[in-house]
Write a protein that holds these residues in place. Structure first.
Motif, mmCIF file in Angstrom:
data_model
loop_
_atom_site.group_PDB
_atom_site.id
_atom_site.type_symbol
_atom_site.label_atom_id
_atom_site.label_comp_id
_atom_site.label_asym_id
_atom_site.label_seq_id
_atom_site.Cartn_x
_atom_site.Cartn_y
_atom_site.Cartn_z
ATOM 1 N N UNK A 245 6.077 -3.890 -11.159
ATOM 2 C CA UNK A 245 4.884 -3.728 -11.984
ATOM 3 C C UNK A 245 3.934 -4.917 -11.882
ATOM 4 N N UNK A 246 4.420 -6.077 -11.412
ATOM 5 C CA UNK A 246 3.587 -7.273 -11.464
ATOM 6 C C UNK A 246 3.205 -7.855 -10.105
ATOM 7 N N UNK A 247 3.935 -7.552 -9.058
ATOM 8 C CA UNK A 247 3.655 -8.161 -7.748
ATOM 9 C C UNK A 247 2.341 -7.613 -7.192
ATOM 10 N N UNK A 248 1.619 -8.414 -6.378
ATOM 11 C CA UNK A 248 0.359 -7.934 -5.797
ATOM 12 C C UNK A 248 0.563 -6.644 -4.997
ATOM 13 N N UNK A 249 -0.419 -5.748 -5.116
ATOM 14 C CA UNK A 249 -0.288 -4.425 -4.510
ATOM 15 C C UNK A 249 -0.141 -4.507 -2.991
ATOM 16 N N UNK A 250 -0.852 -5.417 -2.354
ATOM 17 C CA UNK A 250 -0.767 -5.527 -0.894
ATOM 18 C C UNK A 250 0.631 -5.957 -0.460
ATOM 19 N N UNK A 251 1.249 -6.849 -1.230
ATOM 20 C CA UNK A 251 2.612 -7.281 -0.893
ATOM 21 C C UNK A 251 3.610 -6.152 -1.116
ATOM 22 N N UNK A 252 3.414 -5.383 -2.203
ATOM 23 C CA UNK A 252 4.288 -4.249 -2.485
ATOM 24 C C UNK A 252 4.175 -3.195 -1.376
ATOM 25 N N UNK A 253 2.966 -2.959 -0.922
ATOM 26 C CA UNK A 253 2.755 -1.995 0.161
ATOM 27 C C UNK A 253 3.388 -2.495 1.470
ATOM 28 N N UNK A 254 3.294 -3.793 1.729
ATOM 29 C CA UNK A 254 3.924 -4.362 2.917
ATOM 30 C C UNK A 254 5.447 -4.214 2.851
ATOM 31 N N UNK A 255 6.021 -4.413 1.665
ATOM 32 C CA UNK A 255 7.463 -4.219 1.493
ATOM 33 C C UNK A 255 7.862 -2.789 1.835
ATOM 34 N N UNK A 256 7.073 -1.825 1.368
ATOM 35 C CA UNK A 256 7.364 -0.420 1.646
ATOM 36 C C UNK A 256 7.296 -0.125 3.142
ATOM 37 N N UNK A 257 6.270 -0.622 3.787
ATOM 38 C CA UNK A 257 6.102 -0.369 5.222
ATOM 39 C C UNK A 257 7.210 -1.021 6.048
ATOM 40 N N UNK A 258 7.694 -2.184 5.623
ATOM 41 C CA UNK A 258 8.807 -2.832 6.324
ATOM 42 C C UNK A 258 10.091 -2.046 6.138
ATOM 43 N N UNK B 162 3.784 1.940 -15.322
ATOM 44 C CA UNK B 162 2.928 1.199 -14.392
ATOM 45 C C UNK B 162 3.622 1.066 -13.039
ATOM 46 N N UNK B 163 4.911 0.750 -13.057
ATOM 47 C CA UNK B 163 5.666 0.617 -11.805
ATOM 48 C C UNK B 163 5.678 1.941 -11.049
ATOM 49 N N UNK B 164 5.909 3.055 -11.739
ATOM 50 C CA UNK B 164 5.932 4.357 -11.068
ATOM 51 C C UNK B 164 4.560 4.739 -10.528
ATOM 52 N N UNK B 165 3.494 4.424 -11.260
ATOM 53 C CA UNK B 165 2.139 4.700 -10.756
ATOM 54 C C UNK B 165 1.877 3.945 -9.463
ATOM 55 N N UNK B 166 2.313 2.689 -9.416
ATOM 56 C CA UNK B 166 2.116 1.885 -8.213
ATOM 57 C C UNK B 166 2.939 2.444 -7.048
ATOM 58 N N UNK B 167 4.172 2.855 -7.312
ATOM 59 C CA UNK B 167 5.010 3.437 -6.264
ATOM 60 C C UNK B 167 4.419 4.748 -5.747
ATOM 61 N N UNK B 168 3.895 5.573 -6.657
ATOM 62 C CA UNK B 168 3.265 6.831 -6.238
ATOM 63 C C UNK B 168 2.053 6.578 -5.343
ATOM 64 N N UNK B 169 1.266 5.569 -5.675
ATOM 65 C CA UNK B 169 0.079 5.263 -4.879
ATOM 66 C C UNK B 169 0.469 4.750 -3.494
ATOM 67 N N UNK B 170 1.496 3.926 -3.421
ATOM 68 C CA UNK B 170 1.967 3.436 -2.125
ATOM 69 C C UNK B 170 2.446 4.604 -1.263
ATOM 70 N N UNK B 171 3.192 5.503 -1.860
ATOM 71 C CA UNK B 171 3.692 6.669 -1.121
ATOM 72 C C UNK B 171 2.541 7.567 -0.678
ATOM 73 N N UNK B 172 1.551 7.737 -1.535
ATOM 74 C CA UNK B 172 0.400 8.577 -1.190
ATOM 75 C C UNK B 172 -0.355 8.009 0.007
ATOM 76 N N UNK B 173 -0.461 6.691 0.074
ATOM 77 C CA UNK B 173 -1.199 6.062 1.163
ATOM 78 C C UNK B 173 -0.409 6.028 2.474
ATOM 79 N N UNK B 174 0.913 5.846 2.393
ATOM 80 C CA UNK B 174 1.686 5.569 3.598
ATOM 81 C C UNK B 174 2.489 6.749 4.139
ATOM 82 N N UNK B 175 3.047 7.585 3.287
ATOM 83 C CA UNK B 175 3.969 8.615 3.771
ATOM 84 C C UNK B 175 3.357 9.652 4.707
ATOM 85 N N UNK B 176 2.145 10.108 4.489
ATOM 86 C CA UNK B 176 1.615 11.093 5.438
ATOM 87 C C UNK B 176 1.541 10.563 6.873
#
Length: 109
Positions: A95-108, A62-76
């Motif tokens: 695996x448990x934190x809200x997706x929007x917060x996880x995506x914000x962490x990645x972008x920061x 689940x954690x890897x699926x979420x990381x892959x989705x964040x990368x798919x949305x942001x890296x390009x």
């Protein structure tokens, strides 16, 4: 921009020796590739990893699926050409934190 997946252990090891940024939901490792490492110098490569500390197989997947989705949305849009990225899942949060917060962490990072 074209994104490719890291699969070889040596690529992950080279990225681990480079700089990293730890956030609440993930750890991001990034390194600039040498020009002779790939055929396409504008290519962005990314790898994903979660250790057994993250949890059982269900939690790791689940954690890897979420990381892959964040990368798919942001890296390009936010990735730097000619760089390798490795996203590492963190125990109890990836695996448990809200997706929007996880995506914000990645972008920061």
């Amino acid at each position: 921009m074209r994104v490719c997946i890291l699969k070889k252990r040596a690529d992950f090891q080279r990225a681990s020796r480079a700089g990293h940024i730890a956030k609440t939901g993930l750890v991001l490792q990034m390194r600039k590739r040498r020009p002779d490492e790939t055929d396409d110098p504008t290519l962005v490569r990314i790898g994903f990893t979660c250790s057994k500390k993250v949890g059982n197989a269900v939690a790791r997947n689940r954690a890897k699926r979420r990381l892959r989705e964040i990368a798919r949305l942001a890296l390009p849009y936010n990735g730097l050409p000619g760089h390798d990225y490795v996203l590492i899942g963190r125990k109890g949060t990836t695996a448990t934190m809200p997706f929007t917060q996880l995506r914000a962490d990645f972008l920061q990072a």
